[in-house]
Design an enzyme around this catalytic site. Structure first.
Site, mmCIF file in Angstrom:
data_model
loop_
_atom_site.group_PDB
_atom_site.id
_atom_site.type_symbol
_atom_site.label_atom_id
_atom_site.label_comp_id
_atom_site.label_asym_id
_atom_site.label_seq_id
_atom_site.Cartn_x
_atom_site.Cartn_y
_atom_site.Cartn_z
ATOM 1 N N LYS A 1 38.810 51.182 33.469
ATOM 2 C CA LYS A 1 38.691 52.009 32.261
ATOM 3 C C LYS A 1 39.842 51.734 31.309
ATOM 4 O O LYS A 1 40.930 51.289 31.687
ATOM 5 C CB LYS A 1 38.640 53.495 32.621
ATOM 6 C CG LYS A 1 39.853 54.042 33.389
ATOM 7 C CD LYS A 1 41.030 54.432 32.530
ATOM 8 C CE LYS A 1 42.190 54.997 33.331
ATOM 9 N NZ LYS A 1 43.445 55.097 32.541
ATOM 10 N N ASP B 1 41.134 60.342 38.225
ATOM 11 C CA ASP B 1 40.355 59.292 37.575
ATOM 12 C C ASP B 1 39.106 58.901 38.355
ATOM 13 O O ASP B 1 38.281 58.137 37.851
ATOM 14 C CB ASP B 1 41.213 58.042 37.366
ATOM 15 C CG ASP B 1 42.268 58.220 36.287
ATOM 16 O OD1 ASP B 1 42.081 59.087 35.408
ATOM 17 O OD2 ASP B 1 43.276 57.483 36.309
#
Length: 320
Positions: free
Chosen positions: A26, A153
Site C-alpha cells: 500500500k 494495516d
C-alpha cells in the site's frame, strides 16, 4: 532462503493441498496523525491505496507450523513466531479450534520495513489462504476481525482498492477511485522502524513542528475524478518530516523524482519507500529510468493502483 519450525522442521511438505494468495502493498496518499493516546497509540486518518507490487504466499498442510521466505529483504525477516504471518496462522487455527499445522512459503516483492505494510500484507494472505485451504468458508467480517487483532494495516491488505482508514487505521470505508494511477516506487537502502518514526514525530511536535494536514476531502474528490494532476498537490503525510529527519537521504530521493518528471512524491507511511505519482505509464517509465541512474535509492519499481486486496490465485504454482 530459510526454513524453520516450532521445534523440528518437517523435511517434506505433506501433499494434501495448497492455497496461494497474492496480496498488494500500500501507499498512504494522505496520513494525518493525532497526538499520542494514553495507550501509546496515535489516532490516524489515512487514505490507503493498494498498488500492484505484490507478495505471493503459499500455504500447505504440514506436520508442523513452518515458515520460509524468499525474495526482497528475506534475509532480514524472522521465520518464527516473531513474524506476523506466523502469528496469523496461529490466530486462525485458534479461531477454528485446530492445530496450526501448515507450512507457509512467502515470495516477497514488497520491501521490508519500507512503509508499504509488507508484513501486514503477508499476515492477511495467510488468513485468506488458510480459509481456502481448510475450506472454512469464514465470512469476510470474520477475516476482518482476525486481521484487526493482528495489526492496524492488516485489514486494509484484505480490503485492497482505496479506503479511508480511521482509529488506528483499522476502521475502513471504501473510497471511490476512478481510473488507474501510475506510480514509481523508490526503495531506500535501509529500513525505518515504525515506532522510531512515531517517536521522532512526537519529538518534532514537542519543539513546534511540523504543520498539520487539512481534512482529506479534496483528496477523496481527486480520486473520484480520477485525475492525477488534481491529486498530486494534495498528497500529504504528517510522518514524512519524521522519516526524513531519521533518514535525510530521503530528501534527495524526493527531489530527484520530481526533477525526473513525477507530478509529486511522498514518503509512504512511516517510510522510507518514496512513492512518485506520474501522469501516464510512459511518464512512469521515464521517471523510473532517471531515478535508477540518479544514485538516490537502492531499487526502483513501477506500479499501478488501485488493485484488489488479498485474493486466492486460481491455479497456484508449486513452491519448492
Amino acid at each position: 532462503m530459510s526454513r524453520t519450525s516450532d521445534g523440528n522442521t518437517a523435511e517434506l511438505w505433506v501433499p494434501t493441498g495448497s492455497a496461494t494468495v497474492r496480496v498488494p502493498g500500500k501507499v498512504n496518499l494522505y496520513l494525518a496523525v493525532g497526538d499520542r493516546r494514553d495507550d501509546g497509540y496515535h489516532e490516524l486518518t489515512t487514505v490507503f491505496h493498494a498498488v500492484s507490487l505484490v507478495d505471493e504466499v503459499t500455504v500447505r498442510n504440514a506436520d508442523l507450523l513452518s515458515l520460509e521466505v524468499v525474495g526482497e529483504g528475506a534475509d532480514r525477516l524472522p521465520t518464527d513466531k516473531r513474524n506476523l504471518a506466523w502469528q496469523a496462522a496461529e490466530l486462525m487455527a485458534e479461531h477454528v479450534g485446530r492445530a496450526p499445522d501448515v507450512s507457509i512459503f512467502i515470495d516477497k516483492s514488497i520491501p521490508v520495513a519500507g512503509g508499504m505494510a509488507g508484513g501486514s500484507a503477508d499476515a492477511a494472505a495467510v488468513l485468506v489462504a488458510m480459509n481456502s485451504l481448510w475450506e472454512l468458508n469464514l465470512p469476510r467480517r470474520d477475516l476482518r476481525m482476525l486481521a484487526a487483532r493482528l495489526g492496524s494495516d492488516v485489514p486494509f491488505a484484505l480490503h485492497g482498492g482505496t479506503a479511508l482508514g480511521t482509529g488506528r487505521g483499522e476502521e475502513l470505508a471504501t473510497v471511490l477511485s476512478r481510473n488507474t494511477f501510475h506510480w514509481v516506487l523508490a526503495f531506500a537502502r535501509s529500513g525505518l522502524s515504525t515506532p522510531a518514526v512515531f517517536t521522532e514525530l512526537d519529538r518534532l511536535r514537542d519543539v513546534g513542528s511540523p504543520p498539520r494536514l487539512a481534512e482529506p476531502g479534496p483528496v477523496l474528490a481527486a480520486l473520484a475524478a480520477g485525475d492525477p494532476e488534481q491529486l498530486a498537490p494534495l498528497l500529504g503525510n504528517e510522518m514524512q518530516a519524521a522519516a526524513v529527519s531519521l533518514d535525510p537521504a530521503l530528501r534527495r530521493a524526493l527531489r530527484a523524482g520530481v526533477e525526473a518528471g513525477a507530478l509529486a512524491g511522498i514518503v509512504s507511511g512511516s517510510g522510507p519507500t518514496c512513492a512518485f505519482l506520474c501522469r501516464t505509464a510512459e511518464s512512469a517509465l521515464d521517471v523510473s529510468a532517471q531515478l535508477s541512474g540518479a544514485g538516490v535509492c537502492r531499487t526502483v519499481r513501477i506500479a499501478t493502483g488501485p488493485v484488489p486486496g488479498a485474493r486466492v490465485v486460481p491455479t497456484p504454482g508449486i513452491a519448492e
